[in-house]
Design an enzyme around this catalytic site. Sequence first.
Site, PDB file in Angstrom:
ATOM      1  N   GLU A  29       0.869  -1.182   0.000  1.00  0.00           N
ATOM      2  CA  GLU A  29       0.000   0.000   0.000  1.00  0.00           C
ATOM      3  C   GLU A  29       0.906   1.234   0.000  1.00  0.00           C
ATOM      4  OE1 GLU A  29      -3.454   0.196   2.542  1.00  0.00           O
ATOM      5  OE2 GLU A  29      -3.523  -1.999   2.636  1.00  0.00           O
ATOM      6  N   GLY A  84      11.774  -0.112  14.319  1.00  0.00           N
ATOM      7  CA  GLY A  84      10.738   0.832  14.757  1.00  0.00           C
ATOM      8  C   GLY A  84       9.818   0.180  15.769  1.00  0.00           C
ATOM      9  N   GLY A 129       2.359  -3.238  11.056  1.00  0.00           N
ATOM     10  CA  GLY A 129       0.895  -3.263  11.144  1.00  0.00           C
ATOM     11  C   GLY A 129       0.341  -3.432   9.747  1.00  0.00           C
ATOM     12  N   CYS A 177      -2.028  -6.720   6.027  1.00  0.00           N
ATOM     13  CA  CYS A 177      -1.400  -7.924   5.464  1.00  0.00           C
ATOM     14  C   CYS A 177      -0.510  -8.690   6.428  1.00  0.00           C
ATOM     15  CB  CYS A 177      -0.637  -7.555   4.198  1.00  0.00           C
ATOM     16  SG  CYS A 177      -1.744  -6.952   2.936  1.00  0.00           S
ATOM     17  N   LYS A 204      -2.219 -10.231   9.494  1.00  0.00           N
ATOM     18  CA  LYS A 204      -3.207 -11.256   9.073  1.00  0.00           C
ATOM     19  C   LYS A 204      -2.507 -12.463   8.460  1.00  0.00           C
ATOM     20  CE  LYS A 204      -5.529 -10.338   5.180  1.00  0.00           C
ATOM     21  NZ  LYS A 204      -5.382 -11.367   4.132  1.00  0.00           N
ATOM     22  N   ARG A 245      -5.953   0.096   9.094  1.00  0.00           N
ATOM     23  CA  ARG A 245      -6.203  -1.286   9.540  1.00  0.00           C
ATOM     24  C   ARG A 245      -4.975  -1.865  10.267  1.00  0.00           C
ATOM     25  NH1 ARG A 245      -8.215  -4.000   4.078  1.00  0.00           N
ATOM     26  NH2 ARG A 245      -6.747  -2.459   3.242  1.00  0.00           N
TER      27      ARG A 245
HETATM   28  C1  UDX Z   1       3.057  -5.856   2.539  1.00  0.00           C
HETATM   29  C2  UDX Z   1       4.111  -6.462   1.611  1.00  0.00           C
HETATM   30  O1  UDX Z   1       5.245  -5.599   1.563  1.00  0.00           O
HETATM   31  C3  UDX Z   1       3.522  -6.621   0.205  1.00  0.00           C
HETATM   32  O2  UDX Z   1       4.476  -7.248  -0.643  1.00  0.00           O
HETATM   33  C4  UDX Z   1       2.266  -7.490   0.302  1.00  0.00           C
HETATM   34  O3  UDX Z   1       1.673  -7.673  -0.980  1.00  0.00           O
HETATM   35  C5  UDX Z   1       1.255  -6.857   1.243  1.00  0.00           C
HETATM   36  O4  UDX Z   1       1.857  -6.657   2.536  1.00  0.00           O
HETATM   37  P1  UDX Z   1       2.060  -3.469   3.059  1.00  0.00           P
HETATM   38  O5  UDX Z   1       1.539  -4.152   4.262  1.00  0.00           O
HETATM   39  O6  UDX Z   1       1.136  -2.688   2.200  1.00  0.00           O
HETATM   40  O7  UDX Z   1       2.749  -4.570   2.065  1.00  0.00           O
HETATM   41  O8  UDX Z   1       3.232  -2.457   3.492  1.00  0.00           O
HETATM   42  P2  UDX Z   1       4.765  -2.643   3.880  1.00  0.00           P
HETATM   43  O9  UDX Z   1       5.501  -1.547   3.233  1.00  0.00           O
HETATM   44  O10 UDX Z   1       5.206  -4.012   3.668  1.00  0.00           O
HETATM   45  O11 UDX Z   1       4.764  -2.323   5.502  1.00  0.00           O
HETATM   46  C6  UDX Z   1       4.093  -3.198   6.358  1.00  0.00           C
HETATM   47  C7  UDX Z   1       4.365  -2.748   7.804  1.00  0.00           C
HETATM   48  O12 UDX Z   1       5.744  -3.009   8.120  1.00  0.00           O
HETATM   49  C8  UDX Z   1       4.136  -1.265   8.061  1.00  0.00           C
HETATM   50  O13 UDX Z   1       3.530  -1.095   9.339  1.00  0.00           O
HETATM   51  C9  UDX Z   1       5.558  -0.688   8.079  1.00  0.00           C
HETATM   52  O14 UDX Z   1       5.647   0.437   8.941  1.00  0.00           O
HETATM   53  C10 UDX Z   1       6.352  -1.849   8.656  1.00  0.00           C
HETATM   54  N1  UDX Z   1       7.761  -1.876   8.273  1.00  0.00           N
HETATM   55  C11 UDX Z   1       8.084  -2.026   6.954  1.00  0.00           C
HETATM   56  C12 UDX Z   1       8.741  -1.784   9.260  1.00  0.00           C
HETATM   57  O15 UDX Z   1       8.436  -1.643  10.445  1.00  0.00           O
HETATM   58  N2  UDX Z   1      10.055  -1.846   8.893  1.00  0.00           N
HETATM   59  C13 UDX Z   1      10.429  -1.995   7.577  1.00  0.00           C
HETATM   60  O16 UDX Z   1      11.621  -2.018   7.306  1.00  0.00           O
HETATM   61  C14 UDX Z   1       9.414  -2.074   6.585  1.00  0.00           C
END
Ligand code: UDX
Length: 435
Positions: free
Chosen positions: A157, A255, A259, A262, A265, A329
């Site tokens: 996202e 961090g 959350g 995806c 879940k 979410r």
């Molecule tokens: C994720 C997957 O990256 C994607 O490939 C899949 O199709 C759907 O789920 P999304 O959940 O949209 O995508 O966002 P993402 O950028 O992966 O971040 C997920 C969570 O991880 C966020 O809360 C973000 O803050 C956290 N995060 C991400 C970290 O805490 N550290 C990181 O280095 C990267």
Amino acid sequence: MKKITIVGTGHVGLVTGVTLAEIGNQVVCYDINEKYIAQMKQGISPFYEPDLNDLLQKNLTKGQLFFTNDPKLALEAAEIIYIAVGTPTAENGSVDLNYIEAAAKTIAENITKQEIIVVTKSTVPIGTNNLIKQLIETNLTYEVNVNIVSNPEFLREGSAIYDTFSADRIVIGSDCKKAASIIEEIHRPFGRTIYLTDLLSAEMIKYSSNAFLATKISFINEIANLCEKVGANIEEVAQGMGLDVRIGTQFLNAGIGFGGSCFPKDTRGLIQKATEVGQSLEVLEAVIKVNKQQKYLLMNKAKQRLGNFKNKKIALLGLAFKPNTNDVRESIAIEIASELTMQGAMVIAYDPLALEEAKQTLGKKIHYASSLEEAITDTDMVFIATDWDEFKDFPLEKYEMLMNQPIIFDGRNCYSLDRISEYNIEYYSVGRPFK
Ligand code: UDX
């Protein structure tokens, strides 16, 4: 060019429909939500995603994209049908397949072709594609050759359009070679690596990829917690680690945890499936456990620093689960807002995009600011929960000028220690020395 129907126009379905139209297909998007369909007919996406509205309007104008609430109109001539409905977490923690089952039934009741290919885009538990095929076949009113293909999405996202056109790989899983090659042909114009495999392996690739990315995050968060104890700097550590191509630099940002709709879940879903078949996933269990605790570590430091949260005025920066989205979410920021208010704090929150969505969840529990300045004015502490560029680019002197006392607890390491040290700000972050 193919005629494609998309069933379910949420974050995944709408992006899939728009991008398949963009590469030349004729796409009909169907959803039961009349309000959303009406908005999309006007070229407006019901949720924020960079570049989505432009592509939506462009393909509507070109006549490549149509929206309808009418299942018959959407499905009667359909030969290739994408299922992109939600698979949320059910009350008991398992993956809720109600929307999938409804979609399968709707498809069966409305198709008229002798042969169809059903493509599952939604993230579904391993084995669900076969269930979808059975559900469709049991609800058919006449003989149809139903082929099923798993084509999981890997979209983040906030960068879903970019991720579609620059995907590292497109996974196509099927036990029918002809169906797989038709779906492969559809994806060829994206010019990305296409990985063909069987149905079950495709479903497993999706879950395992998300589980591994979540593992990277919990791993670096644990190392960050250790860095704080020994005086190392997690940013230096992550960079030094990431130079090893086997490790890579991405998804090593320490961090307050992950959350979103995806990772939480999908990690739970994979454990659920493993439990069903009597296989333990101890690493993944630990990933979830670490993530559950991570947010409280920084919060407890903040509580120690202030004595307690009772009647303290706290600015919460960020409500979306990550930047460049209005999606709240399973947002860590929302959980922090609830926890702070539960402990007696007066929370005033600001988020560039997600204020309205947060209000639906938090209601009057917290106050909402219309700007970063308004949020931090006369506050006892700032807690940064989402790493928006707007926060990263904010002039730090404003914290000194506007807050009662410039104390920042940064859950996303938005500021470099060098930059912070030029100001009279008490700065606590994750995995790095106090400044
Ligand atoms: C994720 C997957 O990256 C994607 O490939 C899949 O199709 C759907 O789920 P999304 O959940 O949209 O995508 O966002 P993402 O950028 O992966 O971040 C997920 C969570 O991880 C966020 O809360 C973000 O803050 C956290 N995060 C991400 C970290 O805490 N550290 C990181 O280095 C990267």
